[in-house]
Design an enzyme around this catalytic site. Structure first.
Site, PDB file in Angstrom:
ATOM      1  N   TYR A 219       0.745  -0.885   0.485  1.00 48.45           N
ATOM      2  CA  TYR A 219      -0.041  -0.247   0.419  1.00 48.45           C
ATOM      3  C   TYR A 219       1.086   1.150   0.045  1.00 48.45           C
ATOM      4  O   TYR A 219       0.347   2.236  -0.872  1.00 48.45           O
ATOM      5  CB  TYR A 219      -0.691  -0.114   1.213  1.00 48.45           C
TER       6      TYR A 219
ATOM      7  N   ARG B  64     -11.013  13.371   1.202  1.00 48.35           N
ATOM      8  CA  ARG B  64     -12.354  12.576   2.252  1.00 48.35           C
ATOM      9  C   ARG B  64     -13.331  12.295   1.917  1.00 48.35           C
ATOM     10  O   ARG B  64     -14.149  11.158   1.597  1.00 48.35           O
ATOM     11  CB  ARG B  64     -12.225  13.408   4.142  1.00 48.35           C
TER      12      ARG B  64
ATOM     13  N   GLU C 263     -14.354  -1.080   6.537  1.00 49.74           N
ATOM     14  CA  GLU C 263     -13.528   0.641   6.003  1.00 49.74           C
ATOM     15  C   GLU C 263     -15.116   0.645   4.997  1.00 49.74           C
ATOM     16  O   GLU C 263     -15.635  -0.136   4.516  1.00 49.74           O
ATOM     17  CB  GLU C 263     -12.666   0.584   4.696  1.00 49.74           C
TER      18      GLU C 263
ATOM     19  N   TYR D  90      -0.616  12.979   5.956  1.00 51.91           N
ATOM     20  CA  TYR D  90      -0.105  12.111   7.317  1.00 51.91           C
ATOM     21  C   TYR D  90       0.999  12.013   7.114  1.00 51.91           C
ATOM     22  O   TYR D  90       2.279  12.471   6.740  1.00 51.91           O
ATOM     23  CB  TYR D  90      -0.389  11.103   6.718  1.00 51.91           C
TER      24      TYR D  90
HETATM   25  C1  3EB Z   1      -7.223   6.446   5.633  1.00 53.12           C
HETATM   26  O1  3EB Z   1      -8.691   7.041   6.536  1.00 53.12           O
HETATM   27  C2  3EB Z   1      -8.005   4.923   5.670  1.00 53.12           C
HETATM   28  O2  3EB Z   1      -5.540   5.606  -0.175  1.00 53.12           O
HETATM   29  O3  3EB Z   1      -6.643   5.810  -1.367  1.00 53.12           O
HETATM   30  C3  3EB Z   1      -9.342   5.369   2.967  1.00 53.12           C
HETATM   31  C4  3EB Z   1      -9.421   6.018   1.337  1.00 53.12           C
HETATM   32  C5  3EB Z   1      -7.791   4.868   3.098  1.00 53.12           C
HETATM   33  C6  3EB Z   1      -8.617   6.157   0.601  1.00 53.12           C
HETATM   34  C7  3EB Z   1      -6.647   5.966  -0.418  1.00 53.12           C
HETATM   35  C8  3EB Z   1      -7.007   5.065   2.116  1.00 53.12           C
HETATM   36  C9  3EB Z   1      -7.029   6.099   0.371  1.00 53.12           C
HETATM   37  O4  3EB Z   1      -6.123   6.844   5.750  1.00 53.12           O
HETATM   38  C10 3EB Z   1      -7.368   4.827   4.391  1.00 53.12           C
END
Ligand code: 3EB
Length: 354
Positions: free
Chosen positions: A160, A232, A340, A219
């Site tokens: 990932y 988001r 998720e 992040y």
């Molecule tokens: C998170 O909140 C969960 O890498 O495209 C959620 C939605 C998550 C999209 C992406 C990763 C992705 O980090 C993981």
């Protein structure tokens, strides 16, 4: 003067984007594809056909709970044209475009990228950008990424994290505050094919962030060398006729996983995050329903097969049959995340072919 119809509205005004997302029980997807307003049909798991010639159909190799799931059907506002163009399958009604690219990871394997996931993601995202930039619908709203073995590899070479590097390379100079909404989920089929599908529009949407979470593209280093590139959620350009697009949402508060090892705790936190996103969306679009309801469509991804019955029971308790959900066995991109959820909210009432 034409009054703007309230949401949800079955009235189609030519020339403005419209998208209805529905979960349709049908024995055969070709039947659904006869409707020329259909932009996309997604079939989940081994009970759905793996190959159909129609570029609007995509097989997703995630197994539904109890073997079968409805088809996910996207209907646009008018007659859809479709085709294939240098690795991209596409369908468009002129305002909205559905696109798919599937990349064999082995074609990109090298000493520095042993599984080829970095190269495959770089190629896919360059191709997506080029394809969309040359089209009448250059604005990416929403992207789904499905790859096998998503948490294989340790530390920074976890697949990932490597995918995130390739995605960012392929996106190039993309402005972080304009990123599309997204999902990145693990398949469990041993097929090393990066599968990406997306929705793009003639006009830009409004990316949204979750007030309970750090922006994913900010992040901290502990989650990998390249923060994930997504918003988001996305408010589409014509909110009265297209639903809010919710990214993959999990039990993450700030940037940390909450309720490690606690399935139902993670489920509750995930719904708190979805509610917060809907709240954020309603400051821009107050007509959006304030809670998940019959206009929502959710895909619930659960890492551990043995957890599926408990999640199914919890969803039933929370929603009864009010909120359409598809429950899928799928790996999540952090090992400590048990589930998720992604989906749409405020989908207009489906208009079926006359
Ligand atoms: C998170 O909140 C969960 O890498 O495209 C959620 C939605 C998550 C999209 C992406 C990763 C992705 O980090 C993981």
């Amino acid at each position: 003067m034409i009054a703007v119809p309230p949401l949800p509205s079955p009235i189609a005004i030519p020339g403005r984007a419209r998208l209805a997302v529905d979960y349709v029980d049908t024995a055969t997807p070709p039947e659904v594809l006869e409707d020329d307003h259909v932009l996309a049909v997604l079939g989940f798991g081994s009970a759905a056909p793996a190959n159909l010639v129609d570029p609007r159909y995509l097989h997703v190799a995630l197994e539904p709970y109890q073997g079968t799931a409805p088809y996910e059907v996207w209907r646009g506002h008018g007659p859809v044209r479709s085709g294939r163009d240098d690795g991209v399958a596409w369908a468009s009604d002129g305002q909205l475009t559905f696109g798919v690219i599937e990349v064999d990871e082995a074609d990109y394997a090298s000493a520095s990228d042993p599984t080829g996931i970095v190269g495959a993601a770089t190629h896919a995202y360059r191709r997506i950008r080029a394809f969309q930039q040359d089209s009448a619908t250059p604005h990416l709203l929403r992207i789904w990424n499905y790859l096998d073995g998503i948490t294989q590899g340790e530390g920074d070479v976890e697949r990932y994290r490597q995918f995130c590097i390739g995605r960012a390379r392929g996106l190039g100079d993309f402005e972080p505050t304009r990123l599309p909404a997204a999902t990145a989920i693990g398949r469990c089929d041993d097929a090393r094919v990066l599968q990406i599908y997306w929705l793009a529009a003639h006009a830009p949407g409004t990316p949204l962030e979750n007030p309970r979470q750090v922006e994913a593209w900010r992040y901290p280093r502990e989650y990998g060398p390249q923060p994930p590139s997504f918003a988001r959620a996305m408010l589409p350009p014509t909110m009265d006729r297209t639903p809010l697009l919710l990214s993959g949402t999990a039990s993450v508060v700030g940037h940390a996983t909450r309720h490690v090892g606690l399935l139902l705790g993670q489920l509750d936190e995930t719904f708190a995050n979805l509610d917060a996103l809907i709240g954020a969306a309603r400051t821009c679009e107050p007509r959006l329903p304030s809670t998940l309801d019959a206009s929502s469509r959710l895909k619930v991804y659960v890492r551990d097969r043995d957890d599926l019955p408990m999640v199914a029971a919890a969803l039933e308790q929370r929603f009864g049959t009010r909120v359409p959900c598809i429950l899928l066995h799928a790996a999540i991109c952090r090992r400590d995340l048990a589930l998720e959820i992604d989906g749409v909210h405020g989908s207009p009432t489906a208009v079926h072919a006359p």
